[in-house]
Design an enzyme around this catalytic site. Structure first.
Site, PDB file in Angstrom:
ATOM      1  N   GLU A 100      -7.272   3.674  12.554  1.00 44.36           N
ATOM      2  CA  GLU A 100      -6.124   3.490  13.439  1.00 44.36           C
ATOM      3  C   GLU A 100      -6.000   4.671  14.379  1.00 44.36           C
ATOM      4  O   GLU A 100      -6.878   5.540  14.419  1.00 44.36           O
ATOM      5  CB  GLU A 100      -4.851   3.308  12.617  1.00 44.36           C
ATOM      6  CG  GLU A 100      -4.570   4.426  11.625  1.00 44.36           C
ATOM      7  CD  GLU A 100      -3.325   4.158  10.793  1.00 44.36           C
ATOM      8  OE1 GLU A 100      -2.232   4.451  11.306  1.00 44.36           O
ATOM      9  OE2 GLU A 100      -3.456   3.663   9.659  1.00 44.36           O
ATOM     10  N   ASP A 111      -9.404   2.958   6.433  1.00 42.36           N
ATOM     11  CA  ASP A 111      -8.252   2.861   7.330  1.00 42.36           C
ATOM     12  C   ASP A 111      -8.625   3.435   8.693  1.00 42.36           C
ATOM     13  O   ASP A 111      -8.849   4.644   8.831  1.00 42.36           O
ATOM     14  CB  ASP A 111      -7.081   3.630   6.702  1.00 42.36           C
ATOM     15  CG  ASP A 111      -5.823   3.612   7.560  1.00 42.36           C
ATOM     16  OD1 ASP A 111      -5.850   3.059   8.666  1.00 42.36           O
ATOM     17  OD2 ASP A 111      -4.805   4.167   7.103  1.00 42.36           O
ATOM     18  N   ASP A 139       0.849  -1.186   0.000  1.00 46.75           N
ATOM     19  CA  ASP A 139       0.000   0.000   0.000  1.00 46.75           C
ATOM     20  C   ASP A 139       0.885   1.235   0.000  1.00 46.75           C
ATOM     21  O   ASP A 139       1.966   1.240   0.590  1.00 46.75           O
ATOM     22  CB  ASP A 139      -0.982   0.003   1.175  1.00 46.75           C
ATOM     23  CG  ASP A 139      -0.304  -0.018   2.536  1.00 46.75           C
ATOM     24  OD1 ASP A 139       0.086   1.056   3.028  1.00 46.75           O
ATOM     25  OD2 ASP A 139      -0.161  -1.120   3.104  1.00 46.75           O
TER      26      ASP A 139
END
Length: 254
Positions: free
Chosen positions: A142, A140, A51
């Site tokens: 996090e 995503d 990625d």
């Protein structure tokens, strides 16, 4: 992760997930249940990928393909205000090199609603079509890179509601539920160990280690595993797909 700056579709996704889970369990059984070795890419016959984000700038995609890259996720957007200035070149360049590719969104749930960020993401490159080359959009989730506040200062109910809104909007706009990128710790801490997303959202596990370890609550297998940061052979972070090359291509069409 490189950071910062309809029932019919659902049923098909569930059937594919079940098939992939059985394949993963069969593979594990063939290995006698053993964990992967210290270098997962060297020990597992699974498609390798990576990625990237704006940090990688202009990538030599032909070289990445020659090193074994089968797929890549490219950062498209963050919150509702940032777009990766290299996105088009990275996204199109990887496809031109013969790689399966997809787009991901870096969530900042304290900045705006899930639906707003999802719409911004899809408009900024996070779309999907069943062309055999496009991975599902990815979300995503996090730690907050801009403050030390745990879980963006939000309680589990607020975060799960935000994820649900993001997912619903992505599904409405693209026909696919997003892949969820996260760690077991972040998920269990920040969503309260929610199990409701695993049924329809493939897991992109983040764990920089020699084995996947414990999975976030609800998931029984991972679809993608980010096993190392930018120190590997491929540009950006290092990943594996939990299946065969044929299953990877099928995953783009489901």
């Amino acid at each position: 992760m490189t950071r910062h700056h309809d029932r019919a579709p659902r049923r098909r996704a569930r059937l594919f997930a079940a098939a992939l889970a059985l394949s993963a369990l069969s593979a594990l059984g063939a290995l006698g249940g053993a964990a992967l070795a210290a270098d997962p890419a060297a020990s597992a016959a699974k498609p390798e990928g990576h990625d990237v984000s704006g940090h990688q700038k202009d990538v030599d995609w032909r070289a990445a393909k020659e090193k074994g890259a089968a797929f890549v996720y490219v950062k498209a957007t963050e919150s509702h205000t940032y777009r990766n200035p290299y996105f088009a070149r990275q996204y199109n360049g990887s496809r031109d090199a013969g790689m399966v590719r997809g787009a991901y969104h870096f969530a900042l749930p304290d900045r705006s609603s899930g639906a707003r960020q999802a719409a911004y993401f899809v408009a900024g490159g996070g779309g999907w079509r069943a062309d055999g080359w496009t991975l599902p959009p990815a979300l995503d989730l996090e730690n907050d890179p801009y403050s030390k506040r745990k879980c963006y200062g939000l309680p589990p109910t607020a975060l799960t509601g935000w994820i649900d809104d993001f997912s619903d909007e992505v599904h409405r706009l693209t026909g696919r539920r997003p892949v969820i990128y996260t760690t077991a710790k972040w998920w269990d801490d920040c969503t309260g160990g929610s199990r409701v997303f695993a049924r329809e959202h493939p897991l992109w596990l983040a764990r920089w280690a020699g084995s996947p370890g414990a999975l976030p609550a609800g998931w029984s297998f991972w679809t993608f595993w980010q096993y190392a940061d930018g120190s590997g052979r491929l540009p950006g972070d290092q990943n594996l797909f939990n299946g065969s090359p044929e299953q990877l291509r099928a995953f783009t069409r489901e």
